[in-house]
Structure formats: C-alpha cells, structure tokens
Write a protein that holds these residues in place. Structure first.
Motif, PDB file in Angstrom:
ATOM      1  N   ARG A  59       0.850  -1.011   0.047  1.00 53.02           N
ATOM      2  CA  ARG A  59       0.163  -0.066   0.035  1.00 53.02           C
ATOM      3  C   ARG A  59       0.860   1.088   0.128  1.00 53.02           C
ATOM      4  NH1 ARG A  59      -1.765  -2.929   4.600  1.00 53.02           N
ATOM      5  NH2 ARG A  59      -3.461  -4.262   4.336  1.00 53.02           N
ATOM      6  N   HIS A  67      -7.822   7.316   1.083  1.00 56.62           N
ATOM      7  CA  HIS A  67      -7.423   5.778   0.899  1.00 56.62           C
ATOM      8  C   HIS A  67      -8.515   4.765   0.651  1.00 56.62           C
ATOM      9  CE1 HIS A  67      -3.206   6.472   2.296  1.00 56.62           C
ATOM     10  NE2 HIS A  67      -3.626   7.784   2.892  1.00 56.62           N
ATOM     11  N   ALA A  99      -8.147   2.318  -2.517  1.00 59.74           N
ATOM     12  CA  ALA A  99      -8.103   0.577  -2.415  1.00 59.74           C
ATOM     13  C   ALA A  99      -9.339   0.008  -3.195  1.00 59.74           C
ATOM     14  CB  ALA A  99      -8.226   0.414  -1.007  1.00 59.74           C
TER      15      ALA A  99
END
Ligand SMILES: Cc1cc2nc3c(=O)[nH]c(=O)nc-3n(C[C@H](O)[C@H](O)[C@H](O)COP(=O)(O)OP(=O)(O)OC[C@H]3O[C@@H](n4cnc5c(N)ncnc54)[C@H](O)[C@@H]3O)c2cc1C
Length: 1016
Positions: free
Chosen positions: A312, A388, A392
């Motif tokens: 990530r 975020h 994702a």
C-alpha cells in the motif's frame, strides 16, 4: 506533443530544464496584479534586482524588497525599448496584449530571454518555478523551433540550479531524458535500500507480525519529534493538530510505504518519518517505511516501483511536486494503480507567509487520478481517510489536495481499528463500481460510520439563490463561514463547495445549483488566474447543463486572501457595502483590482481556449453539442467556385462578374427568384497586419460567445476573418464603448465628443470617409480592449444577398450570380472596397465559400401561360435570367409558356449588355417575346427603361389588366417612381383606368403579388 502546465503555458513540450542564476543580475517584470508580483518574487528569490513596469501601484508584498533596494517600480508608460538591453531576463504577466507583444518583440530584438504568461508563441522559455531560492530559479526551455537563437543565449548565460544529484553537471544543460534516467536510478537505489533494510518491508501483509521494523532511511533533518501526539490521534479523542500532521496520520495509518516529496518545506511529512522511525505500526498492524524523496523531473517513478511490489503506497507531497509527478500519475491512473498522494497546496509570498495555492495541484486534473479537496485540519483528516478507501476500493490513484496553513485545530481523528474496518467496508461495497460511484459510496459510508457529511459538491445557502459562489479548499471553507453574514444582507446567495474535482460530475454540479441562480462567481484559487481550471470547468458545466437559462459565470481572484479578505470579495461581488476588515495589504489590493477589472478584462464565458476542452468537444460531439461550422448558428452550405469571369471589359471602370458555385453533394436547394446569402471573409493579410499593429497573437485560440449566442472556438485570425466585421462601419455605441477603455484622457474625451451633437459633423465626415473598426482601434491607441472584449464590441459580419441568376432545372448542381464589385475612394484617395464583393472578386475556381439561401417574393406566376414583364437595371436583371431559363426548360418539356417581356437598362451596350448574347438568342427563339434595351449613355439623350416602357403602353395594359400578367422591377431603387409612372401611363391611356384609380390598381396588383419590386 503539446505541454500545458498549470501556469497557463501551452506549447511544445519543454526539451530542457535549466536554472536561471540571477544573483546580481537584473530582471524586468511587466504587468499588474498577483501574476506580475509572483514573477517579481521569483526573480527576487533567485537573487536578481527587479524593475517592475506596472500601471498599478506598488504592491505591499514587495515593500520589504523595495526597502532593501532590490526592486524599483516604474510606471508602465515610461518604458522604452532601449531599457531592455540592461536586463538578463524579462517576464510579462497579466499585461495587456499590446504590451505583451511589444515587450516580447523588444526582448527578441535585444536577445533578452523573455517569458510571457499564457503565450508559448511569445515566450522563449516556460516558467516552471519548482525550485527557487538563493541560487536560482528553475525554468523549462522549449528549443523546438521557438526562438532558438534566444534560447542559445539563455543557455550560455545561465548556470543551472539543479537538484543535488545533478550538481556535478551544474552549468550544463540537462536534458529531460537525462533527468528522467536519473530519477529512475534514484528509484532503483531507493528500492535496493529498502530491500537491504529487510525484504519484508516490501511485502508487509504477509510477514508484518514477525518482522523487525525497518531501519530509518530518513535524513538527519527528520529526527525532530513531531508536534502531534500519535497516541492521542489513534485514541480518537479530540487532539490539537494542523493539516500537515493529520495528512501524515492518514498516510501513515493506511499505507506500508510512505514517500515524502517536500519541494521546500522540511516539516512536511516529518511526522510520518518520525513515526516510521519509531516503528509505529499502521492500521493494519504492519510497519511503515517512510522515505524522504527529492522533487525533480520524473519525480514519482519511485511510487511506481513501490506499487509494483504490491505494497500500500502513499505520498505526502508539496503541491509544487505535482506538475513533475503528473506524467507518472497519468500512467498509474491508466494502469489503475491504487495510490494516495496527500498534496499540501501552499506557496510562500515574499514575506514568507503561506497561502493556499492550487495552481500546481491543478496539474493533477488531467492525469486521470481522483482529486479531492479539503480545507481545515478536520477535513484534511476525513477526506484523507476517504482518499485511502477510494484508492483501495477502485484501484485508482487519488490526489488529496489539502490546504496548508499553520492553523492548529482540535481534530477528532479515527482510531486505527475503525480505520481498517472502514477501508475494508468501502472496498466490499464498491466492488465493481465506477470510480465516480466509488467516491460517492465512500463519502456515504463515512457519514454512516462517523457522522460527518461530505459529498462531491456541497451546497450551503439560500434555496432560491440568485448568486452562487463556487470554490474549493480554503476559499470554499471561508465562503461558507462568510455566508451567514452575507445572507443577512443578500438573502439570495449560496456557496457551492467543490470537494471532488475529479471525476468531474458536471451534471451533479449543475443539479446542486438552485434553478434560480443567474450569476455564478468562481472564487479563483490559483496564484495565476489564467490557469484557474476550476472556473473553466464550472463555466463549461453551466453552459452545457443550463443551455436555456441566462446564467453568467464569472470569477473573483481571491488567491492569497485571508478569510476576511474572501468575505470582502464576496460582498463586493454581491454589490454589498464593504464591512470593516483589518488591513491585509496585497490580498485586499488584489481582490479590489480584480473586481474592478472584471467587467473590462473578463467578460463572462469568453476565454482563451483550453486545448483540452477543444479535444473533449471534438471527441464527444453529442455530449457537448459540438458543431463544426464555418458560420455557426446559421443554416449554411459549403460550396466551391466552379466558374468565374468578368463580364465588363478590363478597361471599363465597373467590374461586373459572373460567378458559379458547384452545389453538388450539399443539401442546397433553391427556387426561382431566391437570393443566395454569401458569407464574405475579410482579407487575411489585412487581418494579420491589424493583429500585428494591435498586438494580437493571430494564432491564439479563443472561445467566446457574443450576447446570448452559442460559444464558438476559433483562432484570433479566424474570428477576425470570418466572424467580426473588423473593416465595417462602427456604430456610435462602439465609439462610446471604446472611450471606456482609453487610458489617455484626451482620447477618451474625443471619442465621447464624437457621439454628441457637437461632434456630429466630424462623425458624419468619418462615416463618409468609411472609417472602420480597425481604423478607430489603431487611431485611438491608448484604448486597447482585450481581444475577448473585441469579440463583444465589434459587430459580426453579416451575409450579403445576391439574386440567383440561374434556374436549377437548367443547371442542376450549380448556382449562378451576377455581381458588381463595390469600389470607391475615400477623401484621402485610398481605394476602398465592399466587404463581400471584394471577397467574391478574389475567389478563384475551386475556392470554398459558405452560403445560405434566402427565399424571395420574386416568384414566377403560378401558370406557365401567364405573361411576365421584367424590368432590370444592371445586375438587377440577374433574377430575370433565371426566369427566362426556367421558362425555356418548361417550353422544352412541352409546356405552353406565356409572353415574356424584358426591359434591360445599363450605361453602354458595348460595356454592360449583361448576358446580351443569351437574351438575343432567346429572343430569336421566340421565348423572349419582347426585348427592350435602354443604354443610357450610348446617345446624346438619356434613355432609361421607363422610356422604353412608355413606348409599350398596349403591351403593358393588356398583359397586366387583361391577361393576368405579372410585373417585376429589380436593381437600384432610383427608377422605382418613374417606372410606376410609366405603368400608370399605360393603364390610363390604353387600359381604361381613370387617372384617379391608377394608384389603387397598382396597390391591388402589389397585394396580389403581381407587381413586385426587389430593389437594393
Ligand atoms: C435581395 C437582394 C439582392 C441583391 N442582388 C444583388 C445582385 O444580384 N448583384 C449585386 O451585385 N448585388 C446585389 N445585391 C446587393 C448586395 O447584397 C450587396 O449589398 C452589395 O454587393 C454590396 O456589398 P459589399 O459587402 O461588397 O459592400 P459593403 O461593405 O456592404 O458596402 C456597401 C456600402 O456601404 C458603405 N460602407 C461600407 N463600409 C463603410 C464604412 N466603414 N463607413 C461608412 N460607410 C461604409 C459604402 O458606401 C459601400 O458602398 C442585392 C441585395 C439584396 C438585398
């Protein structure tokens, strides 16, 4: 390939990035407002002494430099070309077009490198001030054909101010490709370093629980402890924090690898680096590797490499880095790579004060990444977290543009456990959703989980707002804060905060704006207003979404303004009295200036065209209602000249010519008697000469709308050759409007005087002298409306009509005209020509022309057998040629055609017997029963068509009164009365009409469309 940077530079891709070492050198800056000040600051930062040529006053921001003797302000009017020789570099920003062109020209002559904001053509180099500081100012140089001579000089003079890794090459030119290769080497080195620090660092998911924390790779500067308490943030209790700390919290909590790109600000990302060093775990229970990177061309390659490992990845970057990361970001977006960049948008002014500056952040708009904006520390935390989750869930790069500032606020952060749950929940909900829907879903989930509401567009204010302010980030937050006070004084007001700049939901934006809105003011958020993509996006959305409503989209530049400054700007825009605001120097000055200038310099919706916008419109014509048309808004046909010849001898002073157009392959159809509308173009050479004299870039592409019309995009040359009647007669209104632009008081006064009763005689003389718009604009040189204003001020070119001289039955796929060139001399003896006949006369076989068809009253009678009597003077016989041809075809087809009488008049048989041979042939054939010619100057006494009519009393009386005939007169107006008298004479002498009834009979014939005049 063209490049477009966020400062309005659009031109060839920069081929070199170099540094300007300006220490001890002199820089000249021309222009006004924030853009000019910014450039002056750049040069001052880079060690130069600056002379600012401006029509404005001394900006407060620069006073510190002025005291130090580093900057001098000179009145713009005092500038002379010779001055330039003493400068090493020149910048032009926010100056009028004439000044920009003149300075660029002078600089080119003097060999001084020049940058003109917004014009790649005039600039020798593009300004990419990514690095600036004591040692220099970084710029990009375009050497691909743009002023190579000056570029050479520039390269010789300057010493590169380059990133540390390239320092061995200082003084040399570093090609972009070399910089990219360097970045790639750096990426490799960073990855190797990470790998060496523990291979697990790259696959945290699998091994996080068992692996030791990676060693710090930060620099010595990073060893300060962060101000913010991580455990307090994690606990979810209210914690004092600034924007940078909460952005770092989100990045650290939700990534495995965190890169810090701080162009200048060493504290940026410091918290994340420190937490990484202390082996603080992220929300997933793994360790985070935080790395400080250098911002340079090709920045962002490291992100790519890190993503390839499956980690990530997040970055904390100063927004200044984004233009350099944009190419990589675009590729990552195309590859659907999940990544979050928290971009802190700020720039420092000369006094070292930080302002929210979105100019660089806007570079992310064209990359395909999601772009979200926040203003306050709480928003930065919340939107950062959503960023975020979206990255994702939708596997896409997300740029979170956070407004910087030192403001520390109480922030309620979300603890790690809930964060991880939130991200997982959004991922589950968004599986398979389009990116835009994923953004919506993430905001919705955030609201249901944490109770704070965000949306792509957030509206506050009156449901019946007439004025709506649109803004993003800090200006949006300030506008919402100002709203209660504004609503007290101006009830019909609203604020639309733009949270999601990409994906851009134009329809959603329009839907959120109340239907009552008539005015939209976009609060400009970039230091260079010309680069304000938000305004362009909003204008386009409103244009497409509310095509019928008269909504005006304008802007107010609030860059650098404090909250009170923004509130003051909004009050100004609403026409409300100013409220006391504490003096804030340049910020207020800028706002004041912008608002003051707005009506002159920024007509709503008229913009220098964004090349990308044009591409979008061409790619999606249905969505944007794009039409490609030489003459927008009219039903026109593109035809080509198939034949043209002069009908009068070359030696004769009247040029009458026959011209034919090929209409095959078009939908052009016409009836007998119709006229053809011809859209004449202005002479391209004269237009170019005007552009040079007026200081216009003829190749610049401009999108503009005249009052209530659709917007058209054309080059300046296109506007002036096809659209605007530059060489036509200006109205009194134009004189008055021009007076408002005249800087010279005497000129303004003269222009106004000309429109008064006192100036009537001179005005009349000017009209007689055929003074044109162009003449006037060049004569009153202190009045220099911008081109965007000229589009509004100069009347459009109107089509001229010409009677069609052919029958479609005889000449299928073709249309013929007979035209007399309009030519005269003005009082100074200059040759003048009519706008359209000049154009027609210059056409050659094969040339394209735009035409339309205008129906006419000149119709043949319903029955072929009804007699027709035609009287034509000069080119006035054009429709009669069509009549005769039509009847010839009908006769060939076996119809019983009635009598045809033609009266034709001109000066000399030898010179102007137009289509004489054809008429003689039809006469011999019997189709043209009577051919009566009147050549006024072939004999001593003047003979006109009315004289010939008086000789035909019997024919006229019997055909008109007994045989249901029709009479037609076409050509100049002057014989109308005499012709009528001749007809009356026939009726009274041979038709039994009493003299007192003759007029009534003529009127009845007119009523029944049997006495038809087409005079012009
Ligand atoms: C129904 C109809 C049919 C027609 N049929 C024909 C035809 O078959 N053949 C034909 O030749 N014509 C025809 N005409 C006339 C034609 O439409 C034009 O009017 C003519 O060709 C002149 O156009 P232009 O653009 O060349 O001149 P323009 O530029 O329109 O100039 C016309 C006049 O305006 C004045 N003028 C121009 N500029 C200025 C200035 N800056 N200041 C002051 N005064 C100025 C000048 O006196 C000039 O003579 C027809 C007109 C109509 C309405």
């Amino acid at each position: 390939m063209a490049a477009s940077d966020s400062k309005g530079y659009a031109g060839p891709t920069p081929s070199l990035i170099v540094g300007l070492r300006l220490g001890g050198k002199k820089a000249a800056v021309f222009g006004e407002g924030a853009s000019a000040v910014t450039r002056a600051v750049f040069a001052l930062d880079a060690g130069a002494t600056v002379v600012l040529y401006t029509a404005g006053s001394m900006p407060v921001t620069l006073s510190k430099w002025a005291e130090a003797g580093r900057i001098t302000v000179v009145a713009a009017g005092k500038y002379v070309a010779a001055d330039l020789a003493e400068f090493s570099v020149a910048f032009v920003a926010n100056a009028d077009a004439a000044t920009a062109a003149a300075v660029a020209q002078d600089a080119h002559s003097a060999g001084v490198p020049v940058n003109v904001a917004g014009s790649a053509t005039l600039s020798d180099f593009a300004l990419l001030p990514t690095y600036r500081g004591a040692a220099g100012l970084q710029v990009a140089v375009t050497t691909n054909g743009v002023a190579p001579r000056v570029a050479q000089r520039l390269l010789k003079e300057i010493v590169g101010r380059l990133p540390a890794a390239l320092e061995p090459q200082l003084g040399e030119v570093v090609r972009l490709s070399a910089a990219a290769a360097e970045a790639e080497r750096e990426r490799q080195a960073a990855v190797s370093k990470l790998e060496a620090s523990g291979a697990e660092g790259l696959s945290v998911e699998a091994t996080a629980a068992n692996t030791p924390a990676p060693e710090s790779v930060g620099s010595a500067a990073d060893h300060d402890e962060p101000l913010v308490d991580l455990s307090a943030l994690r606990s979810g209790s209210a914690t004092e924090a600034d924007v940078q700390s909460v952005a770092a919290y989100a990045a650290h909590a939700l990534s495995d690898l965190c890169f810090v790109y701080a162009a200048r600000e060493q504290t940026l990302g410091a918290a994340a680096l420190a937490w990484s060093r202390r082996a603080e775990k992220n929300a997933f229970g793994g360790w985070v590797s935080a790395l400080r990177m250098q911002t340079r061309a090709g920045a962002g390659h490291a992100l790519w490499g890190a993503l390839a490992s499956g980690a990530r990845v997040a970055a904390i970057a100063s927004a200044e880095s984004l233009p350099l990361m944009a190419p990589v970001l675009a590729e990552l977006a195309a590859l659907r790579q999940p990544l979050v960049i928290h971009a802190v948008a700020e720039s420092l002014d000369a006094a070292g004060e930080a302002h929210a500056d979105y100019a660089d952040a806007l570079a992310a708009l064209q990359t395909g990444a999601v772009v979200l904006a926040s203003a306050t520390p709480q928003e930065a935390h919340d939107v950062g977290v959503v960023a975020h989750a979206v990255a994702a869930a939708a596997a896409v790069p997300v740029v979170h543009v956070a407004s910087a500032g030192d403001r520390v606020e109480s922030v309620r952060a979300i603890g790690h456990a809930q964060l991880a749950q939130f991200v997982a929940a959004v991922a589950a909900e968004c599986s398979g959703l389009a990116v835009a829907d994923a953004v919506d879903a993430a905001f919705a989930r955030f609201r249901s989980d944490f109770g704070r509401t965000y949306a792509r567009f957030e509206y506050s204010g009156s449901a019946n707002a007439e004025t709506v302010f649109v803004a993003l980030g800090k200006p949006a937050a300030a506008a919402v804060l100002a709203l209660p006070s504004l609503l007290r004084d101006a009830a019909a007001t609203g604020v639309l905060s733009v949270r999601a700049l990409r994906p851009w939901a134009a329809e959603d934006l329009v839907a959120r704006i109340p239907a009552t809105a008539r005015r939209i003011v976009v609060l400009g958020c970039a230091r260079d207003a010309t680069a304000d993509a938000l305004r362009a996006d909003v204008a386009l959305a409103v244009l497409v979404g509310r095509p019928a409503a008269a909504v005006r989209v304008g802007g107010a530049d609030v860059f650098g303004a404090s909250s009170t400054g923004i509130a003051a700007a909004m009050r100004e825009a609403l026409g409300l009295a100013a409220v006391e605001v504490e003096a804030e120097g340049q910020a207020e000055e800028t706002i004041e200036k912008t608002l003051e200038d707005a009506p002159k310099d920024a007509p709503e919706l008229n913009t220098v065209a964004d090349p990308l916008d044009i591409v979008r419109r061409l790619a999606f014509p249905e969505a944007f209602g794009t039409q490609l048309s030489a003459r927008p808004g009219e039903r026109t046909f593109n035809v080509r000249v198939s034949s043209k010849y002069r009908m009068t001898p070359d030696s004769y002073d009247r040029n009458i010519f026959h011209i034919e157009f090929d209409t095959r392959g078009t939908d052009l159809h016409y009836e007998i008697g119709d006229a053809l509308g011809v859209f004449g173009c202005n002479d391209a050479e004269s237009v170019d000469a005007f552009c040079t004299a007026y200081g216009l870039d003829a190749d610049a592409v401009v999108t503009a709308a005249r009052d209530g019309e659709q917007r058209h995009t054309r080059s300046v040359r296109g506007w002036l050759t096809n659209g605007l009647d530059l060489f036509g007669r200006p109205s009194k209104g134009f004189y008055t409007a021009l007076a408002d632009f005249a800087v010279d008081a005497a000129e303004a006064e003269k222009l106004r005087w000309l429109t008064t009763a006192d100036g009537a005689i001179e005005f009349r003389d000017r009209v007689a002298d055929t003074v044109t718009y162009a003449d006037l604009l060049l004569e009153f040189a202190s009045a220099r409306p911008s081109f965007l204003r000229l589009v509004d001020l100069i009347a459009p070119i109107k089509p001229r009509h010409y009677s069609i001289a052919s029958s479609a039955k005889m000449h299928p796929g073709s249309v013929h005209l007979c035209v007399v060139a309009v030519e005269w001399r003005d009082s100074r003896g200059h040759a003048r020509t009519g706008q359209c006949t000049r154009f027609l006369n210059t056409l050659r076989v094969g040339d394209a022309v735009v035409v339309s068809v205008k129906p006419s009253v000149m119709k043949l009678p319903p029955l072929d057998s009804q007699p027709v009597i035609m009287a034509g003077l000069g080119t006035g016989m054009a429709p009669f040629r069509a009549f005769i041809e039509e009847r010839a075809v009908r006769k060939m087809q076996g119809a019983d055609v009635g009598s045809m009488t033609l009266y034709f008049g001109s000066r000399h048989r030898a010179m102007e017997y137009l289509y004489g041979e054809e008429f003689e042939a039809y006469h011999a054939d019997g189709l043209l029963t009577n051919l009566r010619l009147a050549f006024s100057r072939d004999q001593k006494e003047k003979i006109y068509i009315q004289h010939r009519m008086r000789q035909d009393t019997e024919i006229l009386a019997s055909q008109m009164l007994v045989e249901d005939g029709s009479f037609y007169l076409c050509g100049p107006t002057w014989p109308t009365g005499d012709v009528k008298d001749a007809m009356v004479n026939a009726f009274t002498t041979m038709g039994g009409v009493k003299p007192g009834d003759a007029n009534k009979v003529i009127e009845e014939l007119k009523e029944s469309e049997r006495y038809i005049l087409e005079v012009y």
